[in-house]
Scaffold this active site. Structure first.
Site, PDB file in Angstrom:
ATOM      1  N   LYS A 180       1.012  -1.298  -0.200  1.00 19.54           N
ATOM      2  CA  LYS A 180       0.043  -0.010  -0.009  1.00 19.54           C
ATOM      3  C   LYS A 180       0.926   1.259   0.239  1.00 19.54           C
ATOM      4  CE  LYS A 180      -3.677   2.082   2.852  1.00 19.54           C
ATOM      5  NZ  LYS A 180      -4.481   1.933   3.852  1.00 19.54           N
TER       6      LYS A 180
ATOM      7  N   GLU B 104      10.788  -4.529   4.312  1.00 19.55           N
ATOM      8  CA  GLU B 104      10.805  -5.633   3.880  1.00 19.55           C
ATOM      9  C   GLU B 104      10.559  -6.167   2.374  1.00 19.55           C
ATOM     10  OE1 GLU B 104       9.092  -4.897   6.560  1.00 19.55           O
ATOM     11  OE2 GLU B 104       9.151  -6.221   8.190  1.00 19.55           O
TER      12      GLU B 104
ATOM     13  N   GLY C 285      -4.934  -2.443   5.370  1.00 20.09           N
ATOM     14  CA  GLY C 285      -3.962  -3.459   4.752  1.00 20.09           C
ATOM     15  C   GLY C 285      -4.715  -4.947   4.950  1.00 20.09           C
ATOM     16  N   ARG C 286      -4.959  -5.178   6.473  1.00 15.20           N
ATOM     17  CA  ARG C 286      -5.394  -6.577   6.498  1.00 15.20           C
ATOM     18  C   ARG C 286      -6.942  -6.751   6.003  1.00 15.20           C
ATOM     19  NH1 ARG C 286      -4.276  -3.326  10.808  1.00 15.20           N
ATOM     20  NH2 ARG C 286      -5.893  -2.550  12.124  1.00 15.20           N
TER      21      ARG C 286
ATOM     22  N   GLU D  92      -4.123  -7.593  15.389  1.00 17.04           N
ATOM     23  CA  GLU D  92      -3.736  -6.275  14.981  1.00 17.04           C
ATOM     24  C   GLU D  92      -4.861  -5.157  15.163  1.00 17.04           C
ATOM     25  OE1 GLU D  92      -0.287  -4.908  11.962  1.00 17.04           O
ATOM     26  OE2 GLU D  92      -1.848  -5.450  10.953  1.00 17.04           O
TER      27      GLU D  92
ATOM     28  N   HIS E 148      -3.464 -33.524  18.395  1.00 16.82           N
ATOM     29  CA  HIS E 148      -2.368 -34.264  18.760  1.00 16.82           C
ATOM     30  C   HIS E 148      -1.138 -33.120  19.186  1.00 16.82           C
ATOM     31  CE1 HIS E 148      -3.317 -38.375  17.176  1.00 16.82           C
ATOM     32  NE2 HIS E 148      -4.281 -37.291  16.323  1.00 16.82           N
TER      33      HIS E 148
ATOM     34  N   LYS F  47       9.637  -0.920  14.599  1.00 14.24           N
ATOM     35  CA  LYS F  47      10.288  -0.302  13.163  1.00 14.24           C
ATOM     36  C   LYS F  47      11.222   0.578  13.265  1.00 14.24           C
ATOM     37  CE  LYS F  47       6.199  -0.700  10.417  1.00 14.24           C
ATOM     38  NZ  LYS F  47       5.347  -0.040   9.361  1.00 14.24           N
TER      39      LYS F  47
HETATM   40  C1  G6Q Z   1      -2.343  -3.962   8.207  1.00 18.99           C
HETATM   41  C2  G6Q Z   1      -0.923  -3.413   8.355  1.00 18.99           C
HETATM   42  C3  G6Q Z   1      -0.023  -4.178   7.889  1.00 18.99           C
HETATM   43  C4  G6Q Z   1       0.623  -3.826   6.338  1.00 18.99           C
HETATM   44  C5  G6Q Z   1       1.904  -4.144   6.252  1.00 18.99           C
HETATM   45  C6  G6Q Z   1       2.235  -3.900   4.913  1.00 18.99           C
HETATM   46  O1  G6Q Z   1      -3.471  -3.620   8.405  1.00 18.99           O
HETATM   47  O2  G6Q Z   1      -1.166  -2.140   8.117  1.00 18.99           O
HETATM   48  O3  G6Q Z   1       0.213  -5.593   8.128  1.00 18.99           O
HETATM   49  O4  G6Q Z   1      -0.311  -4.597   5.587  1.00 18.99           O
HETATM   50  O5  G6Q Z   1       2.798  -3.538   7.179  1.00 18.99           O
HETATM   51  O6  G6Q Z   1       2.337  -2.705   4.510  1.00 18.99           O
HETATM   52  P1  G6Q Z   1       2.345  -2.260   3.082  1.00 18.99           P
HETATM   53  O7  G6Q Z   1       1.270  -2.890   2.283  1.00 18.99           O
HETATM   54  O8  G6Q Z   1       2.285  -0.620   2.843  1.00 18.99           O
HETATM   55  O9  G6Q Z   1       3.634  -2.562   2.358  1.00 18.99           O
END
Ligand code: G6Q
Length: 550
Positions: A207, A213, A268-269, A354, A385, A513
């Site tokens: 996003k 990463e 994002g989620r 989250e 198990h 972070k």
């Molecule tokens: C989700 C969070 C988080 C996000 C990641 C990736 O709700 O905001 O998990 O999706 O940190 O972020 P980007 O899509 O910006 O790389």
């Protein structure tokens, strides 16, 4: 509004909880042959049985009373209408608009209607997906793509990965979808090892397009591609971006023709319904992607319109509140008796923890009640198990969601009957338990000598009263999966409303972070900052050995 724990509805529930302490779920079943009918319902192809929770009709009345007192219905309206309910980021929360089937305008915070834009991106995405799947869109040498690699993390990884795994029976036979998320170079290295650059398409999903990463993995993938014979001119053919930040995408060298947008009002989620779902669409095709959206939309309509007493997400959310806040349940297990859902627990870990793993309410006050449970899980029967010992005989109640399909995608001998038999037996055992009298009778029947019997007896007793929900469906198809995911999204929203949380921000991921920027520089040789002795000690230990290796 009075504080949550001082409110009349909460106080009434606390009193009711004291009364319920003396009532076993087993006795409630014995007293009411209609209990299953009374405490189960069906919506969007999902049958929810919640009768094995320690509840009565009065419990539900009090819980829905609490929901009304906290204005769940009002906040639900705000969610769907696009109010900026994510107050700390001043954003609307409109994943529901991404799967809306009808044309009613959706105007985040009173702005322009977003539906035409959503449809336009999906149309472009559909044309691209079809092109790759049917072979008209190809790589640098004109060969068909064989591998699609999604590079993203968190919300830009977990949802699409879970869905691709869940819908494997519908997957394109000649297109492999892979996911790289971890900054650990092993993840990318292991993936690249299998790939031919000429037939590989990378999707960089982010996003913000600034996530460390993802950008590190994306740059390394690009270096690999260029090192394996690709040229700068081929980048646009082999690297696609999905992002809300077109400026950063351009800096990376991906042009607008290779970029699919989404918007600030998609968290994002909650983003798998947008262009972030591109790897899913590549796997299952647009028609089935559309069915996934249709299932989610059907659940949205159900959540939006059904009275709380017959509203699946509301009930699941409220039952969670009952377990967490009134019975001290610290965790919640998700156990799909459906191998294809093996990444569902991982996906829900993020979605739930989250969203509601917070100790400050919407107004900035420290809460004096428990919020999100620890979410964990594994597919059944494997889980039996592993951690089921604790579910059956641990010291605290941990509610379980059992998920199962009536029909398997792979009817293989007797497997499915055995799978379902285990699911039914586990939920029954958790609820019923085994009394000391029953355990004694069993040991005696087995001819156990008296001295051994007395020693064993306490270990053979199961307290019972362990709550569980069953989520049953005919078959795990795209529509059902869409409904299931939306069900959990709304359940979490409901709990966030009761706990007065902003379920849509995630400030808790920021501090680590920020500190990593310092530790990263120090590992590269910068003088160590003022750390505690533990962090300083580890840093030094690692730095010395990293240096020895190079
Ligand atoms: C989700 C969070 C988080 C996000 C990641 C990736 O709700 O905001 O998990 O999706 O940190 O972020 P980007 O899509 O910006 O790389």
């Amino acid at each position: 509004m009075p504080s949550l724990t001082a409110s009349p509805a909460w106080q009434a529930l606390a009193r009711h909880r004291r009364d319920m302490g003396a009532v076993s779920t087993r006795s409630l079943f014995a007293a009411d042959p209609e209990r299953y009918r009374r405490f189960s319902l069906e919506a969007c192809g999902i049958r929810l049985d919640y009768s094995k929770n320690r509840i009565t009709a009065e419990t539900l009345e009090l819980l829905t009373g609490l929901a009304r007192e906290r204005d769940l219905e009002g906040l639900r309206e705000q969610l769907f209408s696009g109010s900026a309910i994510n107050t700390t980021e001043n954003r609307a929360v409109l994943h529901t608009a991404l799967r809306q089937r009808h044309d009613a305008p959706v105007t985040p915070d009173g702005g322009p209607d977003v539906i035409p834009e959503v449809r336009a991106v999906m149309q472009r995405l559909g044309a691209f997906v079809d092109g790759v799947r049917f072979g008209s869109v190809t790589g640098l040498s004109g060969r068909r793509f064989k591998d699609v690699v999604n590079i993203g993390i968190g919300g830009s990884d977990l949802g699409p990965l879970m869905v691709v795994e869940a819908l494997r029976p519908y997957q394109h036979p000649d297109l492999r979808i892979r996911f790289v998320s971890n900054v650990d170079g092993t993840h990318l290295y292991d993936t690249l090892d299998w790939l031919d650059p000429e037939t590989t398409l990378f999707i960089i999903t982010s996003k913000t397009f600034t996530t460390e990463e993802t950008m590190t993995n994306a740059r390394s993938a690009r270096d690999w591609f260029l090192g394996e014979g690709g040229t700068e001119a081929d980048i646009g053919k082999h690297f696609i971006a999905v992002s809300a930040n077109t400026a950063e995408v351009a800096k990376f060298g991906i042009g607008p023709e290779s970029t699919f947008n989404f918007w600030e009002w998609v968290g994002g989620r909650f983003s798998l319904w947008s262009a972030v779902g591109l790897p899913m669409a590549m796997a299952i095709g647009m028609e089935r992607f559309d069915r996934l959206l249709a299932g989610a939309h059907a659940m949205d309509e159900h959540f939006h319109t059904a009275p709380l007493e017959a509203n699946m997400p509301a009930l699941l959310g409220l039952l969670g509140v009952w377990a967490i806040n009134f019975w001290d349940a610290p965790a919640h297990a998700v156990v799909p008796y459906d191998q294809y859902l093996h990444r569902l627990p991982a996906y829900l870990q993020q979605l739930d923890m989250e969203s509601n793993g917070k100790s400050v309410d919407r107004d900035g006050n420290r809460v004096d009640y428990a919020t999100a449970p620890v979410i964990f899980g594994e597919p059944g029967t494997n889980a039996q198990h592993s951690f089921f010992q604790l579910l059956h005989q641990g010291t605290r109640p941990i509610p379980v969601d059992f998920l199962a399909a009536a029909e398997s995608h792979n009817p293989f001998g007797d497997h499915h009957r055995l799978l379902l038999a285990n699911m039914l037996a586990q939920s029954e055992a958790l609820m019923r338990g085994r009394t000391a009298g029953e355990a004694r009778a069993e040991l005696e029947a087995a001819g156990t000598p008296a001295a051994r019997l007395d020693a064993l007896l306490p270990h053979k007793v199961f307290e019972g009263n362990r709550p569980s929900n069953a989520l049953l469906y005919k078959k795990l198809d795209p529509y059902t999966l869409g409904a299931l995911i939306a069900l959990y999204e709304h359940k979490i929203f409901v709990q966030g409303v009761i706990w007065n949380l902003n379920s849509f921000d995630q400030w808790g991921v920021e501090l680590g972070k920020a500190l990593a920027r310092t530790t990263g520089a120090e590992l590269a040789g910068a003088p160590a900052a003022d750390h505690d002795s533990s962090t300083a000690g580890q840093l030094l230990w690692l730095r010395e050995r990293m240096a020895t290796e190079s």
